[in-house]
Design a protein around this motif. Structure first.
Motif: not given
Length: 94
Positions: A42-49
């Motif tokens: 969840i966190v890494y996906g949000a940071l990628d976005q």
């Protein structure tokens, strides 16, 4: 709470991708039922976005967002007279 001795403070290990301990604490607060890999996704996906949209370092953006959310004043109770308490603002350390 143990009756024998005080529990030792554990060190927070920085996350493997960015090496940031604050990010690890945020992941631990998101984590439910011990599912750390799901919280990381969840966190890494949000940071990628965030990186795709802003073209900036996502960890710096995360820390800037935390500074924007932190309170500027701390509210403490003060006794005035008998049992009457008033809320007084005190400076919060940055």
């Amino acid at each position: 709470m143990s009756r024998r001795r005080r529990a030792d403070k554990r060190e927070v290990i920085p996350d493997p991708k960015f090496g940031d301990s604050v990010l690890t604490k945020f992941m631990n607060s998101i984590m439910k039922e011990g599912k750390k890999s799901a919280a990381e996704r969840i966190v890494y996906g949000a940071l990628d976005q965030m990186e795709k949209k802003s073209k900036q370092n996502p960890v710096e953006l995360f820390h800037e967002a935390l500074r924007n959310v932190m309170p500027a004043l701390e509210v403490r109770s003060r006794r005035v007279g008998g049992a009457v308490r008033r809320r007084v603002g005190a400076c919060w350390p940055p």
